[in-house]
Design a protein around this motif. Sequence first.
Motif, mmCIF file in Angstrom:
data_model
loop_
_atom_site.group_PDB
_atom_site.id
_atom_site.type_symbol
_atom_site.label_atom_id
_atom_site.label_comp_id
_atom_site.label_asym_id
_atom_site.label_seq_id
_atom_site.Cartn_x
_atom_site.Cartn_y
_atom_site.Cartn_z
ATOM 1 N N LEU A 6 -8.762 -4.010 4.392
ATOM 2 C CA LEU A 6 -8.088 -5.254 4.018
ATOM 3 C C LEU A 6 -8.223 -6.313 5.104
ATOM 4 N N THR A 7 -8.211 -5.887 6.358
ATOM 5 C CA THR A 7 -8.431 -6.826 7.462
ATOM 6 C C THR A 7 -9.826 -7.424 7.360
ATOM 7 N N GLY A 8 -10.795 -6.584 6.987
ATOM 8 C CA GLY A 8 -12.159 -7.075 6.813
ATOM 9 C C GLY A 8 -12.284 -8.086 5.690
ATOM 10 N N LEU A 9 -11.389 -7.983 4.699
ATOM 11 C CA LEU A 9 -11.385 -8.943 3.585
ATOM 12 C C LEU A 9 -10.698 -10.251 3.974
ATOM 13 N N GLY A 10 -10.013 -10.242 5.122
ATOM 14 C CA GLY A 10 -9.363 -11.468 5.590
ATOM 15 C C GLY A 10 -7.857 -11.412 5.650
ATOM 16 N N TYR A 11 -7.272 -10.267 5.348
ATOM 17 C CA TYR A 11 -5.813 -10.153 5.373
ATOM 18 C C TYR A 11 -5.302 -9.966 6.801
ATOM 19 N N GLN A 12 -4.182 -10.600 7.088
ATOM 20 C CA GLN A 12 -3.510 -10.422 8.370
ATOM 21 C C GLN A 12 -2.522 -9.265 8.253
ATOM 22 N N ALA A 13 -2.147 -8.697 9.389
ATOM 23 C CA ALA A 13 -1.263 -7.531 9.392
ATOM 24 C C ALA A 13 0.056 -7.818 8.684
ATOM 25 N N GLU A 14 0.583 -9.040 8.838
ATOM 26 C CA GLU A 14 1.880 -9.361 8.237
ATOM 27 C C GLU A 14 1.822 -9.466 6.714
ATOM 28 N N ALA A 15 0.612 -9.513 6.158
ATOM 29 C CA ALA A 15 0.459 -9.598 4.698
ATOM 30 C C ALA A 15 0.368 -8.221 4.056
ATOM 31 N N MET A 16 0.460 -7.164 4.861
ATOM 32 C CA MET A 16 0.352 -5.802 4.341
ATOM 33 C C MET A 16 1.625 -5.024 4.627
ATOM 34 N N GLN A 17 2.185 -4.425 3.576
ATOM 35 C CA GLN A 17 3.356 -3.570 3.728
ATOM 36 C C GLN A 17 2.973 -2.152 3.300
ATOM 37 N N PHE A 18 3.339 -1.163 4.103
ATOM 38 C CA PHE A 18 2.966 0.221 3.816
ATOM 39 C C PHE A 18 4.200 1.057 3.472
ATOM 40 N N ALA A 19 4.042 1.900 2.447
ATOM 41 C CA ALA A 19 5.101 2.835 2.064
ATOM 42 C C ALA A 19 4.499 4.229 1.987
ATOM 43 N N GLY A 20 5.185 5.192 2.588
ATOM 44 C CA GLY A 20 4.666 6.554 2.612
ATOM 45 C C GLY A 20 5.155 7.418 1.471
ATOM 46 N N ILE A 35 0.864 -1.183 0.000
ATOM 47 C CA ILE A 35 0.000 0.000 0.000
ATOM 48 C C ILE A 35 0.902 1.236 0.000
ATOM 49 N N VAL A 36 0.843 2.018 -1.069
ATOM 50 C CA VAL A 36 1.676 3.209 -1.206
ATOM 51 C C VAL A 36 0.787 4.420 -0.958
ATOM 52 N N GLU A 37 0.885 4.971 0.227
ATOM 53 C CA GLU A 37 -0.021 6.042 0.672
ATOM 54 C C GLU A 37 0.667 6.832 1.782
ATOM 55 N N ASP A 38 0.692 8.161 1.637
ATOM 56 C CA ASP A 38 1.413 8.978 2.615
ATOM 57 C C ASP A 38 0.544 9.456 3.769
ATOM 58 N N GLU A 39 -0.779 9.408 3.644
ATOM 59 C CA GLU A 39 -1.652 9.882 4.721
ATOM 60 C C GLU A 39 -1.881 8.772 5.748
ATOM 61 N N ALA A 40 -1.539 9.049 6.988
ATOM 62 C CA ALA A 40 -1.658 8.041 8.048
ATOM 63 C C ALA A 40 -3.109 7.589 8.225
ATOM 64 N N LEU A 41 -4.033 8.539 8.124
ATOM 65 C CA LEU A 41 -5.446 8.206 8.297
ATOM 66 C C LEU A 41 -5.917 7.242 7.203
ATOM 67 N N THR A 42 -5.515 7.505 5.975
ATOM 68 C CA THR A 42 -5.900 6.625 4.876
ATOM 69 C C THR A 42 -5.217 5.269 5.002
ATOM 70 N N GLN A 43 -3.977 5.242 5.484
ATOM 71 C CA GLN A 43 -3.302 3.975 5.728
ATOM 72 C C GLN A 43 -4.104 3.115 6.711
ATOM 73 N N ARG A 44 -4.550 3.740 7.786
ATOM 74 C CA ARG A 44 -5.337 2.999 8.792
ATOM 75 C C ARG A 44 -6.660 2.522 8.202
ATOM 76 N N ARG A 45 -7.262 3.362 7.387
ATOM 77 C CA ARG A 45 -8.538 2.991 6.766
ATOM 78 C C ARG A 45 -8.367 1.780 5.840
ATOM 79 N N LEU A 46 -7.335 1.817 4.995
ATOM 80 C CA LEU A 46 -7.103 0.709 4.076
ATOM 81 C C LEU A 46 -6.722 -0.556 4.838
ATOM 82 N N CYS A 47 -5.989 -0.385 5.913
ATOM 83 C CA CYS A 47 -5.639 -1.539 6.748
ATOM 84 C C CYS A 47 -6.903 -2.193 7.293
#
Length: 233
Positions: free
Chosen positions: A34-48, A19-31
């Motif tokens: 994606l968690t609701g879709l079934g993804y675990q935290a370790e399956a998501m990498q964030f870049a600002g 996930i390439v996104e610089d806004e912290a709020l949007t990062q949390r929202r997308l997280c």
Amino acid sequence: MTQALPDPPESVLPGPLLIVEDEALTQRRLCAILTGLGYQAEAMQFAGNLAEARSLLAEQPFAMVLADVGLPDGNGIDLIRELSRRDPALPILVISAWSTEQIIVTALQAGATGYLLKERDDIEIALSIRSALRGGAPIDPFVARRILDLAGAGQAARTGGGAPAAPLASSLSPREIEILGLVGKGLTNREISEVLSLSRLTVECHIKNIYKKLAVNSRTQAVFEARTHGWLP
């Protein structure tokens, strides 16, 4: 007495995701989405920013990239173009507040699989992410309308405001248009064959013909051309 094994999950979610996104709020929202879709935290990498994204991409492959186009150290479209050249089959979904025609068209031409606006609710974004993971090309309704308006203006300029030029899809058969609509909904060739009661080989032949007639070489480009010309919603 042997113990019954638990039923296996219906499907394994492809990962990891970048996930390439610089806004912290949007990062949390997308997280959360994606968690609701079934993804675990370790399956998501964030870049600002672009530098962080390129660093993560150098370390490991990703199954899908969610990217904004406006980043602190450059244009996300440059990253989309790099990723598309490296792996044309990689799903790249833009989620951005930018809605100008030039940005939208350039991102899609660079290789973006789909384009969504951040103003959409979480359910709409979740459905679009799921569609992209299944091979679809989700386009925000507002974005689709802007593309259609742009295409209409271009056609009027070319024809001098007279009778509209013959549509490019005039050579597509009703079956090909039907199949293209299912492609746009994210269905795989196997799923399309089941829905239409056709063999998978027949579906693949239709799709190859569509590519040839529309002068494209991917499902995303075919759906983009169809939506640009108003053949698909």
